[in-house]
Design a protein around this motif. Structure first.
Motif, PDB file in Angstrom:
ATOM      1  N   GLN A  53     -55.808 -29.782 -36.287  1.00 15.29           N
ATOM      2  CA  GLN A  53     -56.369 -30.953 -35.604  1.00 15.29           C
ATOM      3  C   GLN A  53     -57.843 -30.729 -35.308  1.00 15.29           C
ATOM      4  O   GLN A  53     -58.273 -29.614 -35.032  1.00 15.29           O
ATOM      5  CB  GLN A  53     -55.632 -31.172 -34.286  1.00 15.29           C
ATOM      6  N   ALA A  54     -58.604 -31.807 -35.332  1.00 10.31           N
ATOM      7  CA  ALA A  54     -59.993 -31.729 -34.891  1.00 10.31           C
ATOM      8  C   ALA A  54     -60.010 -31.475 -33.389  1.00 10.31           C
ATOM      9  O   ALA A  54     -59.132 -31.959 -32.668  1.00 10.31           O
ATOM     10  CB  ALA A  54     -60.707 -33.028 -35.222  1.00 10.31           C
ATOM     11  N   PRO A  55     -60.998 -30.728 -32.877  1.00 10.05           N
ATOM     12  CA  PRO A  55     -61.027 -30.411 -31.438  1.00 10.05           C
ATOM     13  C   PRO A  55     -60.944 -31.634 -30.540  1.00 10.05           C
ATOM     14  O   PRO A  55     -60.323 -31.581 -29.478  1.00 10.05           O
ATOM     15  CB  PRO A  55     -62.377 -29.684 -31.283  1.00 10.05           C
ATOM     16  N   GLU A  56     -61.565 -32.741 -30.959  1.00  8.71           N
ATOM     17  CA  GLU A  56     -61.542 -33.935 -30.104  1.00  8.71           C
ATOM     18  C   GLU A  56     -60.156 -34.573 -30.001  1.00  8.71           C
ATOM     19  O   GLU A  56     -59.914 -35.416 -29.151  1.00  8.71           O
ATOM     20  CB  GLU A  56     -62.565 -34.971 -30.591  1.00  8.71           C
ATOM     21  N   GLU A  57     -59.234 -34.160 -30.900  1.00  5.02           N
ATOM     22  CA  GLU A  57     -57.875 -34.682 -30.851  1.00  5.02           C
ATOM     23  C   GLU A  57     -56.935 -33.775 -30.074  1.00  5.02           C
ATOM     24  O   GLU A  57     -55.769 -34.099 -29.886  1.00  5.02           O
ATOM     25  CB  GLU A  57     -57.339 -34.894 -32.274  1.00  5.02           C
ATOM     26  N   TRP A  58     -57.411 -32.603 -29.652  1.00  2.08           N
ATOM     27  CA  TRP A  58     -56.570 -31.733 -28.839  1.00  2.08           C
ATOM     28  C   TRP A  58     -56.280 -32.426 -27.511  1.00  2.08           C
ATOM     29  O   TRP A  58     -57.121 -33.149 -26.974  1.00  2.08           O
ATOM     30  CB  TRP A  58     -57.281 -30.408 -28.555  1.00  2.08           C
ATOM     31  N   PRO A  59     -55.112 -32.210 -26.910  1.00  6.98           N
ATOM     32  CA  PRO A  59     -54.843 -32.776 -25.586  1.00  6.98           C
ATOM     33  C   PRO A  59     -55.873 -32.286 -24.579  1.00  6.98           C
ATOM     34  O   PRO A  59     -56.317 -31.132 -24.630  1.00  6.98           O
ATOM     35  CB  PRO A  59     -53.443 -32.232 -25.246  1.00  6.98           C
ATOM     36  N   MET A  60     -56.286 -33.163 -23.690  1.00  8.10           N
ATOM     37  CA  MET A  60     -57.319 -32.792 -22.721  1.00  8.10           C
ATOM     38  C   MET A  60     -56.899 -31.587 -21.903  1.00  8.10           C
ATOM     39  O   MET A  60     -55.773 -31.511 -21.406  1.00  8.10           O
ATOM     40  CB  MET A  60     -57.632 -33.968 -21.799  1.00  8.10           C
ATOM     41  N   ASN A  61     -57.801 -30.632 -21.786  1.00  8.28           N
ATOM     42  CA  ASN A  61     -57.576 -29.497 -20.902  1.00  8.28           C
ATOM     43  C   ASN A  61     -58.794 -29.325 -20.014  1.00  8.28           C
ATOM     44  O   ASN A  61     -59.871 -29.879 -20.277  1.00  8.28           O
ATOM     45  CB  ASN A  61     -57.278 -28.215 -21.697  1.00  8.28           C
ATOM     46  N   PHE A  62     -58.614 -28.570 -18.960  1.00  8.53           N
ATOM     47  CA  PHE A  62     -59.653 -28.398 -17.955  1.00  8.53           C
ATOM     48  C   PHE A  62     -60.025 -26.921 -17.848  1.00  8.53           C
ATOM     49  O   PHE A  62     -59.154 -26.054 -17.926  1.00  8.53           O
ATOM     50  CB  PHE A  62     -59.177 -28.918 -16.601  1.00  8.53           C
ATOM     51  N   ALA A  63     -61.296 -26.653 -17.688  1.00 10.25           N
ATOM     52  CA  ALA A  63     -61.770 -25.284 -17.571  1.00 10.25           C
ATOM     53  C   ALA A  63     -62.867 -25.210 -16.522  1.00 10.25           C
ATOM     54  O   ALA A  63     -63.720 -26.099 -16.433  1.00 10.25           O
ATOM     55  CB  ALA A  63     -62.300 -24.779 -18.917  1.00 10.25           C
ATOM     56  N   LEU A  64     -62.828 -24.160 -15.722  1.00 10.37           N
ATOM     57  CA  LEU A  64     -63.915 -23.886 -14.780  1.00 10.37           C
ATOM     58  C   LEU A  64     -64.987 -23.118 -15.540  1.00 10.37           C
ATOM     59  O   LEU A  64     -64.709 -22.065 -16.115  1.00 10.37           O
ATOM     60  CB  LEU A  64     -63.408 -23.057 -13.600  1.00 10.37           C
ATOM     61  N   VAL A  65     -66.208 -23.649 -15.554  1.00 11.26           N
ATOM     62  CA  VAL A  65     -67.282 -23.040 -16.341  1.00 11.26           C
ATOM     63  C   VAL A  65     -68.499 -22.838 -15.447  1.00 11.26           C
ATOM     64  O   VAL A  65     -68.769 -23.634 -14.541  1.00 11.26           O
ATOM     65  CB  VAL A  65     -67.670 -23.922 -17.548  1.00 11.26           C
ATOM     66  N   ARG A  66     -69.231 -21.769 -15.727  1.00 16.98           N
ATOM     67  CA  ARG A  66     -70.463 -21.510 -14.983  1.00 16.98           C
ATOM     68  C   ARG A  66     -71.545 -21.037 -15.940  1.00 16.98           C
ATOM     69  O   ARG A  66     -71.271 -20.489 -17.008  1.00 16.98           O
ATOM     70  CB  ARG A  66     -70.233 -20.477 -13.890  1.00 16.98           C
ATOM     71  N   SER A  67     -72.791 -21.254 -15.531  1.00 20.26           N
ATOM     72  CA  SER A  67     -73.952 -20.851 -16.313  1.00 20.26           C
ATOM     73  C   SER A  67     -74.933 -20.161 -15.381  1.00 20.26           C
ATOM     74  O   SER A  67     -75.356 -20.742 -14.388  1.00 20.26           O
ATOM     75  CB  SER A  67     -74.602 -22.074 -16.970  1.00 20.26           C
ATOM     76  N   GLY A  68     -75.276 -18.921 -15.703  1.00 21.41           N
ATOM     77  CA  GLY A  68     -76.192 -18.180 -14.853  1.00 21.41           C
ATOM     78  C   GLY A  68     -75.488 -17.107 -14.050  1.00 21.41           C
ATOM     79  O   GLY A  68     -74.268 -16.932 -14.138  1.00 21.41           O
ATOM     80  N   ASN A  69     -76.252 -16.400 -13.249  1.00 15.38           N
ATOM     81  CA  ASN A  69     -75.739 -15.325 -12.404  1.00 15.38           C
ATOM     82  C   ASN A  69     -75.438 -15.888 -11.020  1.00 15.38           C
ATOM     83  O   ASN A  69     -76.350 -16.143 -10.234  1.00 15.38           O
ATOM     84  CB  ASN A  69     -76.767 -14.193 -12.323  1.00 15.38           C
ATOM     85  N   CYS A  70     -74.165 -16.066 -10.720  1.00 18.28           N
ATOM     86  CA  CYS A  70     -73.788 -16.731  -9.472  1.00 18.28           C
ATOM     87  C   CYS A  70     -73.994 -15.856  -8.243  1.00 18.28           C
ATOM     88  O   CYS A  70     -73.845 -16.337  -7.115  1.00 18.28           O
ATOM     89  CB  CYS A  70     -72.341 -17.219  -9.548  1.00 18.28           C
ATOM     90  N   LYS A  71     -74.340 -14.564  -8.432  1.00 24.82           N
ATOM     91  CA  LYS A  71     -74.728 -13.748  -7.282  1.00 24.82           C
ATOM     92  C   LYS A  71     -76.104 -14.176  -6.794  1.00 24.82           C
ATOM     93  O   LYS A  71     -76.481 -13.885  -5.657  1.00 24.82           O
ATOM     94  CB  LYS A  71     -74.742 -12.271  -7.663  1.00 24.82           C
ATOM     95  N   GLU A  72     -76.840 -14.823  -7.682  1.00 30.19           N
ATOM     96  CA  GLU A  72     -78.169 -15.324  -7.320  1.00 30.19           C
ATOM     97  C   GLU A  72     -78.146 -16.848  -7.264  1.00 30.19           C
ATOM     98  O   GLU A  72     -78.135 -17.441  -6.199  1.00 30.19           O
ATOM     99  CB  GLU A  72     -79.200 -14.818  -8.328  1.00 30.19           C
ATOM    100  N   ILE A  73     -78.121 -17.472  -8.446  1.00 28.29           N
ATOM    101  CA  ILE A  73     -78.067 -18.936  -8.494  1.00 28.29           C
ATOM    102  C   ILE A  73     -77.512 -19.351  -9.851  1.00 28.29           C
ATOM    103  O   ILE A  73     -77.829 -18.745 -10.874  1.00 28.29           O
ATOM    104  CB  ILE A  73     -79.467 -19.545  -8.238  1.00 28.29           C
ATOM    105  N   CYS A  74     -76.637 -20.324  -9.865  1.00 25.34           N
ATOM    106  CA  CYS A  74     -76.007 -20.736 -11.123  1.00 25.34           C
ATOM    107  C   CYS A  74     -75.545 -22.181 -11.017  1.00 25.34           C
ATOM    108  O   CYS A  74     -75.608 -22.797  -9.954  1.00 25.34           O
ATOM    109  CB  CYS A  74     -74.827 -19.830 -11.468  1.00 25.34           C
ATOM    110  N   VAL A  75     -75.070 -22.710 -12.130  1.00 26.58           N
ATOM    111  CA  VAL A  75     -74.479 -24.047 -12.178  1.00 26.58           C
ATOM    112  C   VAL A  75     -72.992 -23.897 -12.488  1.00 26.58           C
ATOM    113  O   VAL A  75     -72.611 -23.130 -13.372  1.00 26.58           O
ATOM    114  CB  VAL A  75     -75.164 -24.928 -13.246  1.00 26.58           C
ATOM    115  N   GLN A  76     -72.165 -24.602 -11.760  1.00 27.32           N
ATOM    116  CA  GLN A  76     -70.716 -24.561 -11.964  1.00 27.32           C
ATOM    117  C   GLN A  76     -70.195 -25.978 -12.170  1.00 27.32           C
ATOM    118  O   GLN A  76     -70.717 -26.924 -11.571  1.00 27.32           O
ATOM    119  CB  GLN A  76     -70.013 -23.929 -10.756  1.00 27.32           C
TER     120      GLN A  76
END
Length: 454
Positions: A53-76
């Protein structure tokens, strides 16, 4: 079936080789064997690839994602991608339970799916007080064609990646779940698509639905449920249904930013480079001071690190703010001395230099897209608001200065900037400048005619 052709394909290939090997040309026979040994695995793999299946046809799933070093500052953020199915509300409910009250933005990219499931998830989002956005998540080390690959999604933990608002999409039932957000955001170049909910006849000559017959085979119960839901979410059901009616029978109507804002489908517009999500400041923040600016002002333009992205975005947001007041002073041993005061108002931009008593019309300052104004950023503290040390750069004329930058509490705009220029920079008699921004609209009004230079 495709699978049943595999033995035939292999047998045909072997027969082809055998036929050529009867010709006493040793070199050609060896060459054919090499070719067959290379292609046989590909022949065996074709059915598996076709069945995926193409990825867009996979059943919706949820993931917690972060960008950056959260000990300092990051986006979640909560990444939500895939097809909305009857099982999606259950999955989302489990995720909310695991968050234990933590509020994170839900970032959607989906072609739609089950309408009732979308309404259920939207109501859960509103009850939890979460924000929503249209955005595409790229997990670290995933292939380009599958940017949110399953093997990089961390179960019961944080995945690492990036998120972008530009070029993301939300189609069909997805805008309904998006509507659940307390704040709903999309980029100007994101794609929000709605389609018809009726089965009226098509016009054979154009392929478009006859608008006079748009309700001939409507589903009244579905329309009523959607109307109730949209009203709950503060979205104009009349506007949404009107946009649905503009879609082609087998296509989508792409909602423009102005339409989305007017109807309430979104309440906020992102720029292309914006990162949907929530900025989080940690407790292990590093404190450091950049080295003094070299006397020859020959610093290389360094690649901005993650915290510089936050500072530069705040700078861009400031320059895009419609109404604010900016004051720039020389910092001297005796105190502050005014260099220039600027107003950006609904009536235009105005400026007043030095000891001038009257205002003159000016040009509103703007951010140069793609040019990093600040580099080598280090988080210092949050005493007077988020505080960074960095290098400031100007392209025309070419200038560099060390800087202290304070952001507004929500980290969205500049609050105060101190620039320290090298001693050989002859543009300013005083080498330290202090710029302060005031976003109180009551103090950023256009001057009267009497106060303007004629």
């Amino acid at each position: 079936m495709v699978v049943s052709k595999r033995p035939e394909a292999i047998a045909f290939t072997l027969l082809f080789v055998r036929r050529f090997m009867t010709i006493r040309l040793g070199f050609l026979a060896s060459f054919c064997l090499i070719i067959v040994s290379f292609f046989l695995p590909l022949v065996a793999a074709i059915p598996t690839a076709a069945a995926a299946q193409a990825p867009e046809e996979w059943p919706m799933n949820f993931a917690l994602v972060r960008s950056g070093n959260c000990k300092e500052i990051c986006v979640q953020w909560i990444s939500a991608e895939g097809k909305i199915t009857a099982d999606t509300p259950k999955r989302f409910k489990e995720l909310l339970k695991s968050l234990k009250g933590q509020k994170l933005s839900v970032v959607f990219q989906s072609r739609g799916g089950d309408v009732d499931a979308a309404l259920s998830v939207g109501r859960m989002i509103r009850a939890a007080g979460l924000e929503t956005a249209v955005g595409r998540t790229q997990l670290n080390d995933c292939p380009m064609m599958v940017p949110r690959c399953a093997e990089k999604i961390v179960r019961d933990g944080w995945s690492e990646g990036e998120v972008r608002a530009g070029a993301a999409y939300c189609f069909s039932a997805c805008p309904f779940v998006l509507a659940g957000g307390r704040v709903r955001a999309a980029a100007t170049n994101a794609y929000i698509g709605l389609h018809q909910i009726t089965n009226g006849p098509n016009r054979q000559d154009t392929g478009r639905r006859n608008l006079d017959e748009i309700s001939t085979k409507a589903d009244p119960a579905l329309k009523r449920r959607l109307s109730i839901y949209l009203d709950e979410m503060g979205v104009s059901s009349d506007d949404v249904f009107a946009m649905m009616g503009l879609a082609t029978p087998e296509g989508l109507y792409y909602v423009q930013s102005a339409e989305a804002l007017k109807s309430g489908v979104i309440t906020k517009v992102f720029s292309y480079a914006d990162e949907p999500g929530d900025v989080v400041r940690g407790t292990g923040l590093k404190t450091a001071t950049p080295s003094p600016v070299d006397s020859d002002s020959s610093l290389d333009l360094k690649k901005p690190d993650y915290m510089c992205h936050i500072v530069n975005q705040a700078y861009v947001n400031t320059r895009k703010t419609a109404i604010y007041r900016e004051t720039v002073n020389f910092v001297e041993p005796s105190g502050l001395r005014l260099l220039v005061e600027g107003l950006r108002t609904a009536s235009g931009a105005f400026e007043k230099w030095g000891s001038q008593s009257k205002w003159a019309r000016g040009t509103a300052p703007h951010a140069v897209e793609g040019y990093p104004r600040f580099t080598s950023c280090t988080y210092v503290d949050g005493g007077e608001g988020p505080h960074f040390r960095a290098y400031w750069h100007n392209r025309y004329p070419s200038q560099t200065a060390s800087a202290d930058v304070w952001l507004t509490p929500d980290i969205q705009r500049l609050s105060k900037v101190v620039r320290r220029f090298p001693t050989d920079d002859i543009r300013y008699p005083s080498k330290t400048l202090l710029a302060t921004m005031d976003y109180d609209v009551a103090r950023a009004v256009a001057p009267s005619v009497e106060d303007l230079v004629q």
